[in-house]
Design a protein around this motif. Structure first.
Motif, PDB file in Angstrom:
ATOM      1  N   ASP A 542      13.578  19.007 -11.052  1.00 41.63           N
ATOM      2  CA  ASP A 542      12.169  19.924 -10.271  1.00 41.63           C
ATOM      3  C   ASP A 542      12.426  19.045  -8.833  1.00 41.63           C
ATOM      4  O   ASP A 542      11.786  19.944  -8.149  1.00 41.63           O
ATOM      5  CB  ASP A 542      11.117  19.651 -11.097  1.00 41.63           C
ATOM      6  CG  ASP A 542      11.294  19.832 -12.200  1.00 41.63           C
ATOM      7  OD1 ASP A 542      11.312  21.190 -12.730  1.00 41.63           O
ATOM      8  OD2 ASP A 542      10.997  19.128 -13.273  1.00 41.63           O
ATOM      9  N   CYS A 543      12.435  18.095  -8.671  1.00 50.19           N
ATOM     10  CA  CYS A 543      12.204  17.392  -7.510  1.00 50.19           C
ATOM     11  C   CYS A 543      13.217  16.927  -6.280  1.00 50.19           C
ATOM     12  O   CYS A 543      13.091  16.566  -5.397  1.00 50.19           O
ATOM     13  CB  CYS A 543      11.341  15.937  -7.719  1.00 50.19           C
ATOM     14  SG  CYS A 543      10.102  16.146  -8.690  1.00 50.19           S
ATOM     15  N   ALA A 544      14.520  17.230  -6.923  1.00 55.21           N
ATOM     16  CA  ALA A 544      15.646  16.856  -6.071  1.00 55.21           C
ATOM     17  C   ALA A 544      16.519  18.183  -5.386  1.00 55.21           C
ATOM     18  O   ALA A 544      16.246  19.334  -6.274  1.00 55.21           O
ATOM     19  CB  ALA A 544      16.628  16.017  -6.580  1.00 55.21           C
ATOM     20  N   ASP A 545      16.832  18.196  -4.271  1.00 54.61           N
ATOM     21  CA  ASP A 545      17.384  19.328  -3.648  1.00 54.61           C
ATOM     22  C   ASP A 545      17.983  19.079  -2.344  1.00 54.61           C
ATOM     23  O   ASP A 545      17.859  17.903  -1.769  1.00 54.61           O
ATOM     24  CB  ASP A 545      16.430  20.369  -3.536  1.00 54.61           C
ATOM     25  CG  ASP A 545      17.127  21.698  -3.494  1.00 54.61           C
ATOM     26  OD1 ASP A 545      18.432  21.975  -3.526  1.00 54.61           O
ATOM     27  OD2 ASP A 545      16.476  22.779  -3.747  1.00 54.61           O
ATOM     28  N   GLY A 546      18.734  20.000  -1.996  1.00 51.37           N
ATOM     29  CA  GLY A 546      19.325  19.577  -0.432  1.00 51.37           C
ATOM     30  C   GLY A 546      18.790  20.415   0.272  1.00 51.37           C
ATOM     31  O   GLY A 546      18.714  21.582   0.891  1.00 51.37           O
ATOM     32  N   TRP A 547      17.507  19.910   1.009  1.00 53.68           N
ATOM     33  CA  TRP A 547      16.228  20.367   1.528  1.00 53.68           C
ATOM     34  C   TRP A 547      16.824  20.905   3.012  1.00 53.68           C
ATOM     35  O   TRP A 547      17.649  20.322   3.598  1.00 53.68           O
ATOM     36  CB  TRP A 547      15.077  19.358   1.742  1.00 53.68           C
ATOM     37  CG  TRP A 547      14.843  18.614   0.833  1.00 53.68           C
ATOM     38  CD1 TRP A 547      14.809  17.257   0.192  1.00 53.68           C
ATOM     39  CD2 TRP A 547      14.165  19.138  -0.543  1.00 53.68           C
ATOM     40  NE1 TRP A 547      14.273  17.022  -1.215  1.00 53.68           N
ATOM     41  CE2 TRP A 547      14.002  18.241  -1.612  1.00 53.68           C
ATOM     42  CE3 TRP A 547      13.605  20.632  -0.913  1.00 53.68           C
ATOM     43  CZ2 TRP A 547      13.371  18.608  -2.657  1.00 53.68           C
ATOM     44  CZ3 TRP A 547      13.073  20.922  -1.918  1.00 53.68           C
ATOM     45  CH2 TRP A 547      12.772  19.705  -2.872  1.00 53.68           C
ATOM     46  N   GLU A 548      16.035  21.781   3.273  1.00 57.17           N
ATOM     47  CA  GLU A 548      16.433  22.468   4.645  1.00 57.17           C
ATOM     48  C   GLU A 548      15.765  21.674   5.774  1.00 57.17           C
ATOM     49  O   GLU A 548      14.993  21.047   5.594  1.00 57.17           O
ATOM     50  CB  GLU A 548      15.704  23.831   4.924  1.00 57.17           C
ATOM     51  CG  GLU A 548      15.945  24.344   6.178  1.00 57.17           C
ATOM     52  CD  GLU A 548      15.289  25.753   6.427  1.00 57.17           C
ATOM     53  OE1 GLU A 548      14.685  26.058   7.501  1.00 57.17           O
ATOM     54  OE2 GLU A 548      15.239  26.708   5.472  1.00 57.17           O
ATOM     55  N   THR A 549      16.615  21.434   6.937  1.00 55.33           N
ATOM     56  CA  THR A 549      16.199  20.727   7.868  1.00 55.33           C
ATOM     57  C   THR A 549      16.187  21.430   9.621  1.00 55.33           C
ATOM     58  O   THR A 549      16.782  22.304   9.254  1.00 55.33           O
ATOM     59  CB  THR A 549      17.100  19.366   8.338  1.00 55.33           C
ATOM     60  OG1 THR A 549      18.530  19.747   8.588  1.00 55.33           O
ATOM     61  CG2 THR A 549      17.202  18.312   7.012  1.00 55.33           C
ATOM     62  N   ARG A 550      15.283  21.026  10.183  1.00 58.03           N
ATOM     63  CA  ARG A 550      15.253  21.676  11.259  1.00 58.03           C
ATOM     64  C   ARG A 550      15.092  20.572  12.515  1.00 58.03           C
ATOM     65  O   ARG A 550      14.255  20.000  12.618  1.00 58.03           O
ATOM     66  CB  ARG A 550      14.035  22.701  11.477  1.00 58.03           C
ATOM     67  CG  ARG A 550      13.868  23.841  10.436  1.00 58.03           C
ATOM     68  CD  ARG A 550      12.548  24.810  10.499  1.00 58.03           C
ATOM     69  NE  ARG A 550      12.491  25.651   9.522  1.00 58.03           N
ATOM     70  CZ  ARG A 550      11.732  26.750   9.120  1.00 58.03           C
ATOM     71  NH1 ARG A 550      10.622  26.628  10.099  1.00 58.03           N
ATOM     72  NH2 ARG A 550      11.829  27.408   8.085  1.00 58.03           N
ATOM     73  N   THR A 551      16.060  20.756  13.139  1.00 52.24           N
ATOM     74  CA  THR A 551      16.357  19.618  14.433  1.00 52.24           C
ATOM     75  C   THR A 551      15.833  20.266  15.775  1.00 52.24           C
ATOM     76  O   THR A 551      16.273  21.078  16.069  1.00 52.24           O
ATOM     77  CB  THR A 551      17.574  19.275  14.269  1.00 52.24           C
ATOM     78  OG1 THR A 551      18.058  18.802  13.050  1.00 52.24           O
ATOM     79  CG2 THR A 551      17.999  18.153  15.350  1.00 52.24           C
TER      80      THR A 551
END
Length: 813
Positions: A542-551
């Motif tokens: 539920d808690c791990a993912d390849g989270w989106e990043t905004r640089t």
């Protein structure tokens, strides 16, 4: 490479134009066949060459006054296939400058490499990534997983209408329990070989995990061609005119995994959910998140085309007792990013899902496959151009006689204009291409800045034994300010066998134009768990993912500053042996950087404001749901923290050892890192990455290259070894029961042996053959999660395995 300055014949090249974080030079601009030698300067180079030479200078020096014709050809391939190479070059020169008063030299160089996939390497399967690192794979398979909200999971569980993996679906009113499911999962079987049932993996025990390492590309297919020419003309009176011209083009073809997307789909269109009554939830509860791998659309395939042009015109000679050189340098790098397959027009795919022609949960009909084909975006998505134009002048002369020789002065100045231009396609600007990250409708930009510099160097041989060197460079960058970089060097030779040397200096690195002005860049972090989710009862699924990043760039950035010193000695008791030992120490402050995602999530007490969640940041996220899943993580360019590093460079050289079977030589170049530590933010404690993977990488405590050379008549051979010591792994795996870190792995040392031989078959003809990675050593296992490749660290290892090559060189005089 951001702190190392790359030069060609002492002058700059335009930086790689792509508006990413990389600000280095595209080395494809430098044809290998034109290079005569490579000059490396390590200490205090910014005092003479520029602010971006904190880490030193690599100066590629081309052949001068070359006459004749030289042809080279090389063919190479790996034992297991893939990553083969073909190259050929022809070089020619005409005119003896000392006799004819001119020389013209040119090189044409072409080369190509073939791609390499993980499926072609046995060591990938030997790493047993699904068994050892299931949490670092992907939760987006084909057929698709479903990601339910808490309310949806509770409603389905209440009705008792659903079977998952042959068992009644159960939700125990825990906010995170069993929210990811796959309705095609039967008898613990998903859709092998890529979609696997891994109960401890990121897919969880009710869904499927996608093993992207089974179909990943490790080396791209490339095609490169370059043309370089140089001419010099004696115009009399001790003056010469010279010109350099270079043209380059490289095509790199990248193949990625099939597109992955999260779709919001009406539950009535999802087989198995039709009778669950989710429409009664209201507030959009009838829409279920479908985590889909669009495998039927094919792998994502793109092409990066980089072209470069460089023209240098100049003059040199002697004028009024000054040796001078003046030059104008115009360099351009253009980059075009083009999609070929697997990148899809979003609305066409959404329409296909809505009308049922596209099936995300199994094979699509012919109509669905036709929709995929019609949805393909093929064409240029973005392009960028970087331009640099400079005028430089330098002069040197002797001032007076000292005890050890002449007091010499050198002075110089440079004016430089840098510009960068970026454009994205209308489709990308509208964010309508699945698999591509738009930088917003207003991302197109053109920025320029002026740079000016003056420098001076004084060489003072105070005695026959002691020489003093003083240098300083004052440099001004438009917008970001100016600074002075001084250097003091000493060279002491108490005897012909011993040389002592020392230097101390300071430098600064101005932020690049991409640091300052680049538009929003959207990306994806490597798989990592959200600790806030874990603390509230969630599991790794539920808690791990390849989270989106905004640089985000930052026009308020200041220069990064440094100070460094070195102290060393060279011992050369005879012509056959020499030993050098140099201690170096570098400290940087006001580092230009973004925080790592693992740093942010590892210290939410300090960086919570950078983590945006659906249930808390409705205005910033695409949609709202009743959970606290991460929407995106904000990465900002800032001046933050300090970095300190020190070590010993050791060099050993044995040469000319004559025996009855030939002449031998041996060389060792090694670095012993004594310290390496960094602050993640101002005032934060220093964290050491010496012998330990931290944030984005590791500094190995010891590394070396060793070679043993042999010559006998027309024959020669070299056996060499490159070595990097082992280290403590990132060890990021999380025990889903305790939330603690497990997998205390230590990465093994990495040692590669190479063997090559040469034969001068006839006058002018030399044949060479060799084997790289002689022992077929595979990269050691690593559980790092910074790089998208799992199972090993790709930043320093070579996945090609044993590689054979054969080359021929013929010289016409």
């Amino acid at each position: 490479m951001s702190s190392t300055l790359v030069l060609l014949n002492g002058r700059r090249l335009a930086n790689f134009a792509s508006p990413g974080d990389s600000v280095g030079v595209d080395l494809n601009n430098i044809p290998a066949a034109a290079i005569q030698r490579v000059e490396i300067l390590l200490d205090g180079a910014s005092a003479l060459y520029g602010s971006d030479a904190i880490g030193g200078v690599i100066n590629f020096i081309t052949r001068r006054d070359y006459q004749g014709v030289e042809v080279n050809a090389l063919v190479g391939n790996t034992q297991e296939g893939g990553a083969g190479k073909r190259s050929a070059s022809v070089a020619g020169g005409w005119g003896d400058f000392s006799k004819d008063g001119f020389n013209v030299f040119g090189v044409l160089d072409v080369q190509s490499t073939s791609r390499l996939d993980t499926s072609q390497r046995k060591f990938i399967s030997d790493l047993k990534i699904p068994e050892r690192l299931p949490h670092l794979l992907s939760g987006v398979p084909f057929p698709a997983n479903l990601r339910l909200s808490s309310a949806q999971a509770a409603r389905i569980s209440e009705r008792g209408t659903l079977l998952v993996n042959g068992k009644p679906y159960f939700f125990d009113d825990d906010k995170f329990s069993n929210r990811t499911i796959n309705l095609q999962l039967k008898n613990d079987v998903c859709n092998p070989p890529s979609s696997l049932y891994l109960p401890t993996g990121i897919g969880g025990d009710l869904a499927c995990t996608y093993d992207y390492m089974r179909e990943l590309e490790l080396y791209p297919e490339t095609k490169k061609a370059s043309l370089f020419g140089r001419g010099v003309l004696d115009i009399g009176g001790g003056h010469q005119l010279f010109a350099e011209a270079a043209l380059m083009r490289s095509n790199s073809y990248y193949v990625g995994t099939p597109n992955r997307q999260d779709f919001e789909v009406d539950y009535r269109k999802i087989p198995g959910l039709e009778n669950t009554g989710l429409d009664t939830l209201g507030n959009g509860g009838e829409f279920v998140t479908v985590r889909a791998r669009l495998s039927e659309a094919g792998k994502r395939t793109s092409e990066l085309v980089s072209t470069g042009q460089r023209l240098v015109l100049g003059a040199s000679g002697t004028l009024a007792s000054w040796d001078y050189e003046v030059g104008v340098n115009h360099s351009v790098n253009k980059v075009s990013d083009r999609d070929h397959n697997g990148y899809l027009i979003e609305q066409k795919v959404l329409d296909g899902i809505d009308n049922g022609s596209i099936n995300l949960f199994g094979p699509s009909s012919a109509a669905g496959l036709a929709v995929y084909e019609a949805s393909q975006f093929r064409g240029e998505v973005r392009r960028a151009t970087g331009t640099m134009t400079s005028l430089d002048v330098k002069g040197s002369r002797d001032l007076m006689k000292l005890s050890g020789g002449n007091l010499a002065l050198a002075v110089g100045a440079e004016l430089r204009r840098e510009s960068q231009e970026y454009h994205q396609s209308p489709e990308l600007a509208a964010d309508s291409i699945l698999g591509e990250s738009s930088q917003g409708p207003d991302a197109d930009f053109r920025r320029s800045r002026n740079v000016s510099a003056v420098w001076s160097e004084l060489s003072a041989p105070l005695s026959k034994e002691l020489e003093l060197q003083l240098a300083a460079r004052h440099e001004r960058y438009q917008v970001t300010g100016s600074a002075t970089s001084p250097k003091l060097g000493l060279r002491y030779v108490p005897s012909k066998e011993v040389l002592l040397r020392a230097s101390v200096g300071a430098g600064f690195r101005a932020p690049s134009m991409t640091d300052l002005y680049r538009p929003l860049a959207t990306g994806e972090a490597a798989t990592i768990a959200d600790p806030k989710c874990l603390e509230t009862g969630g599991t790794l699924t539920d808690c791990a993912d390849g989270w989106e990043t905004r640089t985000y760039s930052n026009p308020q950035l200041k220069p990064e500053k440094s100070k460094q010193f070195s102290l060393g000695a060279v011992f050369e008791p005879n012509e056959q042996f020499s030993l050098s030992v140099d201690y170096w120490n570098i400290e940087k402050r006001d580092l230009i950087s973004t925080l790592g995602v693992d740093v942010i999530l590892g210290n939410l007490a300090k960086y919570e404001s950078l983590v945006h969640r659906y249930g808390e940041d409705e205005g910033l996220c695409d949609y709202y749901e009743d959970d606290i899943d991460i929407c995106f993580i904000e990465l900002n360019k800032q001046n933050r923290g300090r970095e300190k590093a020190s070590g010993l460079d050791i060099g050993l050289n044995l040469r000319g050892l004559k025996t009855s079977i030939g002449t031998f030589g041996a060389r060792l170049n090694g670095t012993l890192a004594l310290s390496s530590k960094r602050q993640t933010g101002n005032g934060d404690p220093y964290i050491s990455n010496l012998g330990k993977f931290v944030n984005d990488g590791v500094v190995q405590r010891w590394r070396h290259t060793i070679s043993l050379d042999w010559e006998s008549g027309d024959w020669g051979a070299t056996l060499s070894n490159s070595y990097l010591s082992g280290y403590e792994d990132q060890n990021n795996a999380i025990d889903t029961n305790t939330g603690s870190i497990v997998d205390n792995n230590r990465v093994k040392a990495y040692s590669l042996w190479n063997l090559s031989g040469s034969w001068e078959a006839s006058k002018g003809l030399v044949l060479r053959a060799g084997v790289q990675n002689l022992l077929n050593t595979a990269p050691p296992f690593s559980n790092q999660a910074y790089h998208f490749i799992s199972g090993y660290d790709p930043s320093y290892t070579d996945p090609r395995g044993r590689y054979f090559y054969l080359s021929a060189q013929y010289r016409f005089k």
